[in-house]
Design an enzyme around this catalytic site. Sequence first.
Site, PDB file in Angstrom:
ATOM      1  N   ASP A 167      36.272  41.256  37.436  1.00 29.03           N
ATOM      2  CA  ASP A 167      37.399  40.472  37.747  1.00 29.03           C
ATOM      3  C   ASP A 167      37.723  39.475  36.652  1.00 29.03           C
ATOM      4  OD1 ASP A 167      39.605  39.640  39.474  1.00 29.03           O
ATOM      5  OD2 ASP A 167      38.338  38.203  40.453  1.00 29.03           O
ATOM      6  N   GLU A 200      41.402  39.117  32.413  1.00 25.29           N
ATOM      7  CA  GLU A 200      42.814  39.277  31.336  1.00 25.29           C
ATOM      8  C   GLU A 200      42.670  38.321  30.017  1.00 25.29           C
ATOM      9  OE1 GLU A 200      42.489  38.507  34.382  1.00 25.29           O
ATOM     10  OE2 GLU A 200      43.445  40.097  35.281  1.00 25.29           O
ATOM     11  N   ASP A 239      46.077  41.481  42.835  1.00 23.45           N
ATOM     12  CA  ASP A 239      46.261  40.631  44.341  1.00 23.45           C
ATOM     13  C   ASP A 239      47.755  40.770  44.795  1.00 23.45           C
ATOM     14  OD1 ASP A 239      43.785  39.644  43.590  1.00 23.45           O
ATOM     15  OD2 ASP A 239      44.440  37.738  43.053  1.00 23.45           O
TER      16      ASP A 239
HETATM   17  O1  MIG Z   1      41.015  33.474  41.222  1.00 26.06           O
HETATM   18  O2  MIG Z   1      36.799  36.765  43.428  1.00 26.06           O
HETATM   19  O3  MIG Z   1      41.973  39.727  42.128  1.00 26.06           O
HETATM   20  O4  MIG Z   1      40.329  40.490  44.283  1.00 26.06           O
HETATM   21  O5  MIG Z   1      38.947  38.381  45.548  1.00 26.06           O
HETATM   22  C1  MIG Z   1      40.678  34.887  42.267  1.00 26.06           C
HETATM   23  C2  MIG Z   1      38.009  36.358  44.250  1.00 26.06           C
HETATM   24  C3  MIG Z   1      39.438  35.642  41.931  1.00 26.06           C
HETATM   25  C4  MIG Z   1      40.756  37.597  42.041  1.00 26.06           C
HETATM   26  C5  MIG Z   1      40.687  38.998  42.507  1.00 26.06           C
HETATM   27  C6  MIG Z   1      40.438  39.072  44.012  1.00 26.06           C
HETATM   28  C7  MIG Z   1      39.196  38.397  44.395  1.00 26.06           C
HETATM   29  C8  MIG Z   1      39.228  36.894  44.027  1.00 26.06           C
HETATM   30  N1  MIG Z   1      39.486  36.792  42.517  1.00 26.06           N
END
Ligand code: MIG
Length: 839
Positions: free
Chosen positions: A430, A433, A510
């Site tokens: 996650d 980017e 998201d």
């Molecule tokens: O700033 O890990 O897209 O799926 O549940 C949010 C918490 C961080 C973004 C991900 C999302 C995940 C969430 N993450």
Amino acid sequence: METIRKLLVRPEFTMGLPTVIPALRYRMGLFVRNRRFKRRPPHGEFQALGRVLTVKRQPGGAWLHAQQGHIEIRFWASGIVRLRASQDGVAELPLSYAVVEPDETPAEVTYEDTPQALTIRTDQLTCEVDKAACTLVIKTRDGRLIVEDTTGFRLRGEQVMWSSRLPDGDGCYGLGERASGVNLRGRRYGFWNSDLVRYRYGSDPLYLSIPFLLGLRPDLAYGVLWDNPSRGWVDLGEATPGEKTFFAESGEACVYLMAGHDPQAVLSAYTALTGHMPLPPLWALGFHQSRWGYDEEATFRTLAHQFRQRRLPCDALYFDIDYMDGYRVFTWNRERFPQMPALLKDLRAQGFKPVAIIDPGIKIDRKYDVYLDGVQRDVFLKYPDGTRVAAPVWPGRCHFPDFSRPHARAWWAEQVGKLVQAGFAGLWNDMNEPALINLSSDKSLPPYVMHEWEEHPRSHLAGGHNTYGMLMARSTYEGLRQHRPDARPFVMTRAAYAGAQRYTSSWTGDNTATWEHLRLSISMALNMGLSGLPFTGPDTGGFHDEPSQELFARWMQVSSLLPYFRVHTIAGSRDQEPWSFGEQVESISRCALERRYRLLPMLYTAFAQNAQHGTPIIRPLFWLEPRNKALYDVDDAFMVGDALLAAPVLDEGATRREVTLPAGTWYAFESGEMQRGGGRITADAPLDTLPLFARAGSVIPLWPVMQYVGELPVEELLLRVFAGTGESVLYEDAGEGMAYRDGETRWSTFTTSFRPSGEFVIEWHRSGAYQPSYERVRVEVVGISGEPERVELDGGMAPVWYFNEGVVEFVAGPFERARIIGREALTPFLDETRLHPPH
Ligand code: MIG
């Protein structure tokens, strides 16, 4: 004293003057890099290349020296040409994370050189250079236009731009993840992976961009890989209708062009260049349950119990950031998960594969071994002055591994071992980017951060940013390979670049619980498949906000046919498990889940086709009829594999919908009702129904329902045969492990045909060493109009068969030839075959 010391080690106080001011502004959230991709670079300042002065022939092409710059033309293969343009002469080919195949053996070419033009030909393509303007026209050997420069390549300092015609009506696809309908024509799309909060139709760019464009017109499909990872965009006729422009803020232009009669030919070429997805473990094609907020051991035990007790098939349970110890990656919270390995072992014993989230930001914390080790081993990104980048994410201020260093990738892969040893089966990447939690306009690192780029340093802007997610996924993949060499890695990522299919699957970030996002799930997954990274799907039910019962039910239906099938939602939202919306939705969900598991052999075959030829797993309807422009914009229905067409309901309250069926004969998958294709039909679709059609002449392999992959050995394979003329394939292997790479596989081809003598024949040809567990095959032939005279199997009589409501059913061993004999039973088809002989 401590505060002063801390202040002094902050990079803005230790870096050189030129970077101090932007760094300070950045930290204060004032680094306004709000370069909207809408903003057009001032045209006038870009310099065209001008007249060609000299031509130097090279293997596979030529090198052109023009007044303002240089172009290199190289036929990478006879059907793929690479163009490079830059100001200061074409040096060594820059390192590419996208392209895997070396360019050592270019194609054979011939030249025609006049004072006006240079023409280079292979047996498939021709490239013609107009020497006065240094513009190109590239065609297929039989004259179909692939590219025609308008202004061609233009340069301005570090920046490059390339403009060519966008012929009227060409459909435009690919580009990674785009919050758009499937046909991307008419807009501008950014290349800058971004964590957008609450994206919606038209938001751009999102988390994952792939600079690969698939163009389609009735007589040609073509592909353009703009292999420049820097910040940039592509304009598909928004600024100037009829013109497409690629733009990059830094680096040379490096473009690969390919073409063919249909999109398959282009995807084959594109994945030959950028690599194939390895086969995932079969369990990854099952159902995944996730949410942000499953944060203690008891929750997982209850979840596991609920799924099994309610007989809702499920293969994976997800651990979002709450499992970590204060968001420290590669750790877990010992209070809420006192016995993590034991918990994971118990979950696995019940057939669940635990998947853990990992983030790239490593907390700056002197008591955290991963941080200390990372500092000591020097794996983190740096500012130009050599100090480590520090920026806030979930755990507070973090350092970020430089995944463009082999050494840092190896370090990361080593850390992955900790989660493997704990018992996690897959890893979810996650925030890569990379995304930050601060006030800067695009919540990412400053453009001047340096990435080592395998010893050819590049700035964040020039490539570090857009490849960051892909390289993190790569390191994770390598870690899983290393620490569990007998298992196939399952990696998921939010950000990526071209070629990431070699390491990872992805999800669409998201999204929001709205009907608009339900629709987007389809077009986004379709375009990902057309960008070479097909293993993707949405947060089913929506991440932000909460779905109604109806929306959740419809979403389960849609996702049950997308490549990646996961429910996920944001922390604090209402419960979002398949049983959280009442009994009716639970039973609709069960139905979707059971269909998913029954279809596994067919879906897995589509994955194997992708692994070999780059064929997407779900495909737009135009895949079947690339010449039919009426299908170019269709994205409310899609093909799953070669044979199934899904037309889910996407509108609130609707209980029926119109479906465009491509030409040919179709059957409703469940009822067997026959439908003429080549036009629109209305399908009934009350809430518990997902309209699903099968092509005549297809053989769909099905497994019995199971609660998770590997629950029981498959004892019977069901072949649902839809009467007609055609060919279908089935791929089988152990579904896990690496033996498939050494030939432990089996491909089956089913050929179905009518014989004018009055029989319907199913031929089954098998090749390969793998032996599946079943010995029994049940065959259901759908669409037989009357009771047949007899059914024969491999020359003898079938022991038992039944005829019931248009379906002939029999049980056999793996056979070679089955014949359904009886003129009466087959009359409609025999007439049809006489009228339209199969080609
Ligand atoms: O700033 O890990 O897209 O799926 O549940 C949010 C918490 C961080 C973004 C991900 C999302 C995940 C969430 N993450």
